[in-house]
Design a protein around this motif. Structure first.
Motif: not given
Ligand SMILES: [Mg+2]
Ligand SMILES: Nc1ncnc2c1ncn2[C@@H]1O[C@H](COP(=O)(O)OP(=O)(O)OP(=O)(O)O)[C@@H](O)[C@H]1O
Lengths: 256, 282
Positions: A167-168, A55
């Motif tokens: 991000d995911e 991240t």
């Molecule tokens: Mg993360």
């Protein structure tokens, strides 16, 4: 990289990147000696153990976090804050609850000074792309989780970024919706000629979407491992090479 | 033959349709009545009980006059005009104070909520002021401003300011950092973020403050009008009691309740229009 013949769109070049946070009075090394190249039009997936700095790396690319050392170049120019050639799809939809679906997708366009009717027109186009044109007038509270996330995706695409950072993006969705959305992302990525950096924990997702999978090391300073995914598209999850690659990545994690 | 058949058939269907329709209507009406009953049943029972108890003598009619006499007193007062004057002067006092509280409280709250340093240094004194009862300070205001309109309006303003101010600060401070970050990614300036992310998010909280302020304004209005006033609804309550015009006293109290209800209703409507999104939540 002195003279790049074709200046790519959304090309990422990271050299010797380092980043640490002050945590409880100590410096916590999160990223050290990171090198990374993403060619224009490529999709690169980044996987790694929790806390390995995925991240953080993405936030640096987005311009939300400054790097401590090293070079981060986008299309050959060093990053200075956020930029209009980049868009981020977060783990959560992050929709403004007081705007309609339409208003949310048009929001970044209005921020960037597009005329209202032009913004609306563009927003409509991308809502159609994610299959939510019928819900243009709905409010976020009236959407399901998967629909809300699709609005977030439409919003990111509507700014027509060269580099899309994810991000995911699908982690909050149920397995069925997630698979459908992976197919959608693959289709949109190809249609829009995007460059994508995708952070994910889902190894199947990485193999399904990416041209290359990077494994961020747990031990700071160790080299990034790269796995090329040379499978034809659209990809077939039941293909033996696909299954093999997924198992291979799994083993990378299981053993290290 | 066949024509008659179909006509009969048609008529048959028509009556069936009509009776079904009527039954449906009756059902709807019944459901509506039950809903109204559930909502206002207790209130109506309370009023009926009052009326009966006062007439039969369970309640002392000198203290609790029957409702018809209260309504008659209200009608006489309004038709005669003097109660209308009282309402006008009261509304003017409360309205002036409330408007001042809104005009000062919301911008100040927005500013304080946004700038941490200001909020931090002003918070202690705000807490102190807020905890000091406005009524306790009323004598001070009278000393400073005299016994006229100014001190009355000021004491109402003082008490009314804090709910709006604090709710506004709270609303701004609780802005979702994830939404702010989203706006930042898309290049929004600080001003744009404030205007399009922080402010709309604070509106529901601001309205909570406004409604509390409106209630407070009416509360303080009565207290202020009971001391050194010769007009106003609060004065009328005291005066009627003093002259033992109990129906008139209750008429004035009823008026106050109606004022409070309509202020709340107006704010609710405004809030409903400004934050439709906020009531869609699941
Ligand atoms: Mg993360
Ligand atoms: N703002 C911050 N302040 C202090 N430490 C931070 C901050 N942001 C991240 N960290 C630390 O940096 C490390 C990496 O965090 P990051 O969120 O990048 O990990 P991640 O790889 O995305 O993990 P996950 O897979 O769980 O999402 C963590 O140890 C975290 O505690």
């Amino acid at each position: 990289m002195a003279e790049a013949q074709t200046i790519g769109r959304g090309e990422v070049s990271i050299r010797n990147l380092s980043k640490s946070f002050a945590l409880n009075g100590r410096d916590l090394d999160v990223l050290r000696g990171i090198d990374l190249e993403v060619v224009s039009g490529q999709c690169v997936a980044i996987v790694g153990a929790s806390g390995s700095g995925k991240t953080t790396l993405l936030r640096i690319l987005a311009g939300l976090e400054p790097a401590d050392g090293g070079d981060v170049l986008i299309d050959g120019a060093p990053i200075r804050g956020v930029g209009s050639e980049r868009a981020v799809i977060f783990q959560e939809p992050r929709l403004l609850p007081w705007l309609t679906v339409m208003g949310n997708v048009a929001f970044p366009l209005e921020v960037r000074g597009l005329a209202a009717n032009e913004a609306a027109q563009r927003a409509r186009r991308y809502l159609r792309l994610v299959g939510l044109l019928d819900f243009a007038d709905a409010y976020p509270a009236q959407l399901s989780g998967g629909m809300a996330q699709r609005v977030g995706i439409a919003r990111a695409l509507a700014v027509q970024p060269e580099l899309l950072l994810l991000d995911e993006p699908l982690v909050a969705l149920d397995a069925m919706t997630r698979m459908t959305m992976q197919e959608e992302l693959a289709r949109i990525w190809a249609e829009e000629h995007l460059t994508m950096v995708l952070v994910t924990h889902d190894l199947e997702e990485a193999v399904y979407l990416a041209d290359r999978v990077l494994i961020l090391p747990k031990h700071k300073g160790s080299a990034i491992r790269t796995i090329e995914v040379d499978l034809p598209r659209p990809r077939d999850r039941s293909d033996s090479r696909f299954v093999w690659l997924r198992q291979f990545l799994l083993a990378e994690f299981g053993l290290h | 033959m066949s024509l008659i058949d179909t006509e009969q058939g048609h008529a048959y269907r028509q009556t069936r349709f009509d009776s079904a329709f009527a039954a449906g209507l009756a059902e709807k009406a019944a459901a509506g009545l039950i809903q109204i009953g559930a909502r206002y049943g207790v209130l109506v029972s309370f009023l009926v009980f009052w009326q009966v108890a006062s007439e039969v003598g369970w309640l002392n009619p000198a203290v609790f006059p029957p409702l018809d006499r209260i309504l008659a007193a209200l009608w006489n007062g309004l038709a005669g005009g003097f109660l209308l004057d009282d309402v006008a002067i009261s509304l003017q006092r409360a309205g002036l104070a409330f408007s001042a509280a809104v005009v000062i409280g919301i911008p100040l709250g927005l500013f304080m909520g946004q700038v941490k340093a200001v909020e931090r240094s002003l918070d202690p004194i705000l807490q102190l002021f807020r905890q000091t009862s406005a009524l306790a300070l009323y004598p001070v205001f009278i000393l400073l401003l005299g016994l006229g309109e100014a001190s009355k309006v000021f004491v109402i303003f003082w008490a009314t300011l804090f709910p709006t101010l604090l709710a506004t600060i709270g609303g701004v401070k609780q802005a979702d950092p994830k939404l702010v970050e989203m706006a930042r990614v898309y290049g929004a300036s600080r001003l744009t973020i404030f205007r399009r992310v922080v402010l709309p998010g604070a509106v529901p909280s601001i309205f909570v403050g406004l409604r509390l302020s409106a209630t407070t304004a009416l509360l303080l209005l009565i207290a202020a009008e009971m001391i050194g006033a010769n007009r106003g609804v609060g004065f009328q309550v005291m005066n009627a009691q003093y002259n033992f015009q109990i129906p008139l006293m209750f008429a004035a109290i009823l008026l106050l309740a109606l004022l409070g209800l309509s202020a709340n209703y107006a704010l609710e409507r405004l809030q409903g229009r400004l934050c439709r999104w906020n009531r869609l939540g699941r």
